[in-house]
Design a protein around this motif. Structure first.
Motif, PDB file in Angstrom:
ATOM      1  N   VAL A   1       0.913  -1.149   0.036  1.00  0.00           N
ATOM      2  CA  VAL A   1      -0.103   0.171  -0.016  1.00  0.00           C
ATOM      3  C   VAL A   1       0.669   1.151  -0.007  1.00  0.00           C
ATOM      4  O   VAL A   1       0.772   2.283  -0.752  1.00  0.00           O
ATOM      5  CB  VAL A   1      -0.935  -0.144   1.341  1.00  0.00           C
ATOM      6  N   VAL A   2       1.908   1.191   0.655  1.00  0.00           N
ATOM      7  CA  VAL A   2       2.796   2.200   0.883  1.00  0.00           C
ATOM      8  C   VAL A   2       3.552   2.609  -0.427  1.00  0.00           C
ATOM      9  O   VAL A   2       3.697   3.857  -1.018  1.00  0.00           O
ATOM     10  CB  VAL A   2       3.800   2.015   1.809  1.00  0.00           C
ATOM     11  N   ASN A   3       4.038   1.589  -1.195  1.00  0.00           N
ATOM     12  CA  ASN A   3       4.536   1.886  -2.502  1.00  0.00           C
ATOM     13  C   ASN A   3       3.298   2.350  -3.741  1.00  0.00           C
ATOM     14  O   ASN A   3       3.888   3.152  -4.332  1.00  0.00           O
ATOM     15  CB  ASN A   3       5.164   0.500  -3.107  1.00  0.00           C
ATOM     16  N   PHE A   4       2.157   2.017  -3.448  1.00  0.00           N
ATOM     17  CA  PHE A   4       1.403   2.425  -4.319  1.00  0.00           C
ATOM     18  C   PHE A   4       0.543   3.747  -4.300  1.00  0.00           C
ATOM     19  O   PHE A   4       0.621   4.738  -4.919  1.00  0.00           O
ATOM     20  CB  PHE A   4       0.061   1.480  -4.243  1.00  0.00           C
ATOM     21  N   VAL A   5       0.431   4.110  -2.833  1.00  0.00           N
ATOM     22  CA  VAL A   5      -0.376   5.438  -2.510  1.00  0.00           C
ATOM     23  C   VAL A   5       0.915   6.321  -2.105  1.00  0.00           C
ATOM     24  O   VAL A   5       0.528   7.543  -1.982  1.00  0.00           O
ATOM     25  CB  VAL A   5      -1.536   5.330  -1.509  1.00  0.00           C
ATOM     26  N   GLY A   6       1.855   5.873  -1.630  1.00  0.00           N
ATOM     27  CA  GLY A   6       2.956   6.866  -0.943  1.00  0.00           C
ATOM     28  C   GLY A   6       2.975   6.964   0.710  1.00  0.00           C
ATOM     29  O   GLY A   6       1.873   6.897   1.060  1.00  0.00           O
ATOM     30  N   ALA A   7       4.104   6.976   1.076  1.00  0.00           N
ATOM     31  CA  ALA A   7       4.175   7.189   2.551  1.00  0.00           C
ATOM     32  C   ALA A   7       3.695   8.346   3.048  1.00  0.00           C
ATOM     33  O   ALA A   7       2.943   8.479   4.163  1.00  0.00           O
ATOM     34  CB  ALA A   7       5.583   7.023   2.958  1.00  0.00           C
ATOM     35  N   GLU A   8       3.622   9.402   2.455  1.00  0.00           N
ATOM     36  CA  GLU A   8       3.149  10.764   2.748  1.00  0.00           C
ATOM     37  C   GLU A   8       1.637  10.631   2.971  1.00  0.00           C
ATOM     38  O   GLU A   8       1.162  11.157   3.839  1.00  0.00           O
ATOM     39  CB  GLU A   8       3.858  11.847   1.711  1.00  0.00           C
ATOM     40  N   ALA A   9       1.053  10.069   2.090  1.00  0.00           N
ATOM     41  CA  ALA A   9      -0.557  10.167   2.081  1.00  0.00           C
ATOM     42  C   ALA A   9      -0.882   9.178   3.285  1.00  0.00           C
ATOM     43  O   ALA A   9      -2.028   9.660   4.138  1.00  0.00           O
ATOM     44  CB  ALA A   9      -1.034   9.631   0.917  1.00  0.00           C
ATOM     45  N   ILE A  10      -0.262   8.232   3.635  1.00  0.00           N
ATOM     46  CA  ILE A  10      -0.610   7.416   4.855  1.00  0.00           C
ATOM     47  C   ILE A  10      -0.233   8.081   5.952  1.00  0.00           C
ATOM     48  O   ILE A  10      -1.031   8.202   6.782  1.00  0.00           O
ATOM     49  CB  ILE A  10       0.021   6.060   4.827  1.00  0.00           C
ATOM     50  N   LYS A  11       0.761   8.818   6.068  1.00  0.00           N
ATOM     51  CA  LYS A  11       1.276   9.411   7.144  1.00  0.00           C
ATOM     52  C   LYS A  11       0.331  10.525   7.655  1.00  0.00           C
ATOM     53  O   LYS A  11      -0.092  11.071   8.727  1.00  0.00           O
ATOM     54  CB  LYS A  11       2.703  10.066   7.148  1.00  0.00           C
ATOM     55  N   SER A  12      -0.028  11.357   6.422  1.00  0.00           N
ATOM     56  CA  SER A  12      -1.109  12.449   6.514  1.00  0.00           C
ATOM     57  C   SER A  12      -2.310  12.012   7.271  1.00  0.00           C
ATOM     58  O   SER A  12      -2.977  12.526   8.317  1.00  0.00           O
ATOM     59  CB  SER A  12      -1.302  12.999   5.413  1.00  0.00           C
ATOM     60  N   LYS A  13      -2.820  10.789   6.950  1.00  0.00           N
ATOM     61  CA  LYS A  13      -4.125  10.251   7.301  1.00  0.00           C
ATOM     62  C   LYS A  13      -3.912   9.799   8.982  1.00  0.00           C
ATOM     63  O   LYS A  13      -4.658   9.902   9.648  1.00  0.00           O
ATOM     64  CB  LYS A  13      -4.745   9.032   6.597  1.00  0.00           C
ATOM     65  N   ALA A  14      -2.764   9.213   9.016  1.00  0.00           N
ATOM     66  CA  ALA A  14      -2.479   8.682  10.330  1.00  0.00           C
ATOM     67  C   ALA A  14      -2.474   9.575  11.445  1.00  0.00           C
ATOM     68  O   ALA A  14      -2.872   9.778  12.475  1.00  0.00           O
ATOM     69  CB  ALA A  14      -1.007   8.175  10.214  1.00  0.00           C
ATOM     70  N   LEU A  15      -1.679  11.049  11.172  1.00  0.00           N
ATOM     71  CA  LEU A  15      -1.501  12.075  12.052  1.00  0.00           C
ATOM     72  C   LEU A  15      -3.020  12.793  12.070  1.00  0.00           C
ATOM     73  O   LEU A  15      -3.198  13.173  13.400  1.00  0.00           O
ATOM     74  CB  LEU A  15      -0.632  13.228  11.127  1.00  0.00           C
ATOM     75  N   GLN A  16      -3.695  12.670  11.215  1.00  0.00           N
ATOM     76  CA  GLN A  16      -5.308  13.262  11.313  1.00  0.00           C
ATOM     77  C   GLN A  16      -5.923  12.620  12.385  1.00  0.00           C
ATOM     78  O   GLN A  16      -6.578  13.208  13.226  1.00  0.00           O
ATOM     79  CB  GLN A  16      -5.828  13.371  10.151  1.00  0.00           C
ATOM     80  N   ASP A  17      -5.711  11.022  12.083  1.00  0.00           N
ATOM     81  CA  ASP A  17      -6.431  10.040  13.006  1.00  0.00           C
ATOM     82  C   ASP A  17      -6.032  10.364  14.476  1.00  0.00           C
ATOM     83  O   ASP A  17      -7.007  10.414  15.482  1.00  0.00           O
ATOM     84  CB  ASP A  17      -6.535   8.707  12.633  1.00  0.00           C
ATOM     85  N   ILE A  18      -4.836  10.436  14.654  1.00  0.00           N
ATOM     86  CA  ILE A  18      -4.050  10.437  16.199  1.00  0.00           C
ATOM     87  C   ILE A  18      -4.493  11.945  16.621  1.00  0.00           C
ATOM     88  O   ILE A  18      -5.067  11.720  17.758  1.00  0.00           O
ATOM     89  CB  ILE A  18      -2.629  10.429  15.839  1.00  0.00           C
ATOM     90  N   SER A  19      -4.387  12.941  15.976  1.00  0.00           N
ATOM     91  CA  SER A  19      -4.796  14.036  16.421  1.00  0.00           C
ATOM     92  C   SER A  19      -6.154  14.410  16.861  1.00  0.00           C
ATOM     93  O   SER A  19      -6.359  14.928  17.937  1.00  0.00           O
ATOM     94  CB  SER A  19      -4.350  15.415  15.435  1.00  0.00           C
ATOM     95  N   ASP A  20      -7.025  13.873  16.070  1.00  0.00           N
ATOM     96  CA  ASP A  20      -8.564  13.929  16.135  1.00  0.00           C
ATOM     97  C   ASP A  20      -8.885  13.234  17.539  1.00  0.00           C
ATOM     98  O   ASP A  20      -9.644  13.766  18.541  1.00  0.00           O
ATOM     99  CB  ASP A  20      -9.101  13.359  15.119  1.00  0.00           C
ATOM    100  N   LYS A  21      -8.259  11.950  17.710  1.00  0.00           N
ATOM    101  CA  LYS A  21      -8.698  11.275  18.816  1.00  0.00           C
ATOM    102  C   LYS A  21      -8.053  11.783  20.061  1.00  0.00           C
ATOM    103  O   LYS A  21      -8.607  11.992  21.036  1.00  0.00           O
ATOM    104  CB  LYS A  21      -8.265   9.745  18.535  1.00  0.00           C
ATOM    105  N   ALA A  22      -6.671  12.318  20.045  1.00  0.00           N
ATOM    106  CA  ALA A  22      -6.021  12.943  21.127  1.00  0.00           C
ATOM    107  C   ALA A  22      -6.800  14.374  21.561  1.00  0.00           C
ATOM    108  O   ALA A  22      -7.046  14.438  22.721  1.00  0.00           O
ATOM    109  CB  ALA A  22      -4.755  13.180  20.808  1.00  0.00           C
ATOM    110  N   ILE A  23      -7.075  14.991  20.702  1.00  0.00           N
ATOM    111  CA  ILE A  23      -7.687  16.427  20.802  1.00  0.00           C
ATOM    112  C   ILE A  23      -9.138  16.145  21.411  1.00  0.00           C
ATOM    113  O   ILE A  23      -9.436  17.025  22.322  1.00  0.00           O
ATOM    114  CB  ILE A  23      -7.862  17.247  19.609  1.00  0.00           C
ATOM    115  N   ALA A  24      -9.865  15.099  20.808  1.00  0.00           N
ATOM    116  CA  ALA A  24     -11.126  14.801  21.773  1.00  0.00           C
ATOM    117  C   ALA A  24     -11.030  14.546  23.099  1.00  0.00           C
ATOM    118  O   ALA A  24     -11.843  14.908  24.152  1.00  0.00           O
ATOM    119  CB  ALA A  24     -12.018  13.990  20.978  1.00  0.00           C
TER     120      ALA A  24
END
Length: 532
Positions: A103-126
């Motif tokens: 998946v990383v090779n196909f969509v790119g590590a940056e896109a996955i990191k971006s989503k992971a960061l968003q999920d982490i921050s949303d959960k933590a902020i809540a």
């Protein structure tokens, strides 16, 4: 007043068009604010320390989110799995389990990191805001930007995620003892209209006018009253009386006041010189439908003859403005008391016109008594609405939609927001003060009154063909306006706010209005330059 409500509907309709134009552009400044989503992914584990919340200036909080290496890896893998479920990758069935590295090779590590960061921050902020008891407004922002965080993010290694976000502003009264006591607001008003007082007294005289007997053989003059029996007839082609019209301007012992313009042309003139015992046949024409909606359609514009048997001719005598006249209106009322009541009524009518100005001045005084930082999110929202109304004004003045679209640029909006910021902060700060008083004093708007007002505005919008009437938005504005009025009425009634009226001559008021008009023209020109 009804004129104000109609204008409000019309302006709202134009603003909706302008907002649609704004929405049609890809301008970042106008993008809707992202609400915090709560992804279905795993929560931040106990391996990660609890986030910390620090209040900073300008109604913001700084949230530091420390994430353990265990969680950075877990969230990265969950984000990759989410991409795999909605991405077609050659050699794998859609939705099947796909290795993370593929998946990383196909969509790119940056896109996955971006989503992971968003999920982490949303959960933590809540989690953080629930613990800190703050209310976020707007969209949380990574302090150093997302690109920098993506560069620092290595799955399996710990990372600190600093976030800032606007919060709902906290209001503090500068004087805790009697925070809204002793308010003095200066309101300019016109002098009492002496002409209106005189006219009101004259109208009372006319209402209590008396009919006075006349000598035998007296002939009617303009201003007299003829008492007699009247019957109307359709006029035949030869000028003779035709079909009787007992239901139209007919009757016995009618009082016919001889005043110009009071009846159909010719009727009053035909009774001039009449005396008791006369029988008059007067030729007239019924008015057309445009001037008399109560007239049967078949009679509109038709010639008619009225036969009037005169019983009496009386002089109409206006009473003198004295104590006897006042007592005829109400027992024991003196003329001085009557005149004072009329003056009070005219003065109250004059003062009612200053209520909006009074409320604005009291709100400004309230704003001076509080400390409150208005977050940029709220300023942007208000500036966006005001900017849209300005575009609506341009549209109403005939500016083509294509030209309006050209005016909407990020640079133009930013300049406008900077200019409007001070006024917006005052308005919002005063509104927060009003809300605080309403809560403290238990002042509540009656929902039935809100619904009545909303129904009336909605009906007006439908009559004007406005299919974009936003009941929810308008209802909120109605509630806010009603609450504001009730709070300021309370402050005045309880003596917490004193209104100091400053009477100015019409010449002074007109000069100020001219100056205001010039200022508005200058502001319009400035706004045009900003968005050009």
């Amino acid at each position: 007043c009804s004129t104000h409500r109609t204008t409000m509907v019309s302006k709202a309709a134009s603003a909706i068009v302008a907002l649609a134009l704004l929405a049609a552009t890809s301008v970042h400044a106008f993008a809707p604010l992202r609400t915090i989503a709560h992804p279905r992914s795993m929560p931040v584990s106990k391996a990660s320390p609890a986030p910390t919340v620090e209040r900073i200036e300008n109604s913001q909080v700084k949230i530091n989110i420390p994430i353990s290496g265990e969680d950075t890896l877990a969230f990265f893998e969950i984000a990759a799995e989410d991409f795999s479920k909605r991405t077609e990758i050659r050699g794998f069935r859609k939705g099947s389990k796909i290795p993370t590295n593929v998946v990383v090779n196909f969509v790119g590590a940056e896109a996955i990191k971006s989503k992971a960061l968003q999920d982490i921050s949303d959960k933590a902020i809540a989690r953080a805001v629930a613990t800190a008891g703050v209310k976020l407004v707007g969209q949380p922002q990574f302090t150093n930007g997302e690109d920098a965080l993506i560069g620092e993010y290595n799955p399996g290694e710990p990372i600190d995620i600093p976030v800032v976000c606007d919060i709902w502003p906290e209001l503090t009264w500068l004087n805790e003892e009697g925070p809204y006591e002793g308010i003095v607001a200066e309101v300019v008003r016109e002098p009492v209209d002496e002409g209106k007082i005189a006219k009101s007294l004259e109208n009372l005289r006319l209402r209590y006018i008396k009919n006075q007997d006349t000598a035998e053989g007296y002939t009617a003059e303009l201003g007299d009253c003829v008492i007699g029996d009247m019957m109307g007839f359709i006029a035949n082609d030869d000028g003779s009386k035709g079909q009787a019209l007992p239901q139209v301007a007919s009757g016995d012992n009618l009082e016919i006041i001889l005043e110009e313009g009071r009846f159909m042309p010719g009727l009053v003139e035909g009774l001039m010189g009449a005396k008791a015992g006369d029988v008059k046949e007067i030729s007239v024409s019924f008015p057309n439908m445009a001037s008399s909606k109560s007239l049967p359609q078949e009679l509109a514009g038709k010639p008619a003859i009225f036969e009037i048997t005169v019983h009496e001719v009386k002089n109409r005598v206006l009473p003198e403005l004295n104590d006897e006249f006042a007592a005829s209106i109400r027992d024991d009322l003196t003329f001085a008391e009557l005149e004072n009541e009329v003056r009070t009524a005219v003065t109250q009518e004059r003062d009612d016109k200053t209520v909006d100005q009074r409320n604005r001045m009291v709100e400004l005084q309230l704003y001076e008594r509080v400390k409150v930082d208005i977050p940029d999110t709220l300023v942007t929202e208000q500036a966006r609405e005001k900017f849209a109304m300005m575009m609506a004004d341009f549209r109403e003045q005939g500016t083509p939609d294509e030209e309006i679209k050209k005016m909407i640029t990020p640079e133009g909006f930013t300049k406008y927001k900077d200019i409007a910021r001070e006024g917006i902060c005052k308005t919002l700060g005063a509104a927060l003060a009003v809300n605080d008083i309403a809560a403290a004093e238990g002042i509540q708007v009656d929902p039935a009154d809100v619904e009545d007002q909303l129904a009336m505005l909605k009906a007006q919008a439908e009559q004007q063909g406005d299919n974009d009437f936003d009941a929810g938005s308008v209802k909120g504005k109605i509630e806010a306006q009603m609450q504001r009025d009730q709070v300021i009425d309370f402050l005045v009634a309880e003596g917490k706010a004193t209104i100091k009226y400053v009477d100015k001559s019409m010449a002074e008021i007109e000069a100020e209005l001219d100056a205001d008009a010039e200022a508005m023209e200058a502001e319009a020109a400035q706004n045009a330059e900003i968005v050009d």
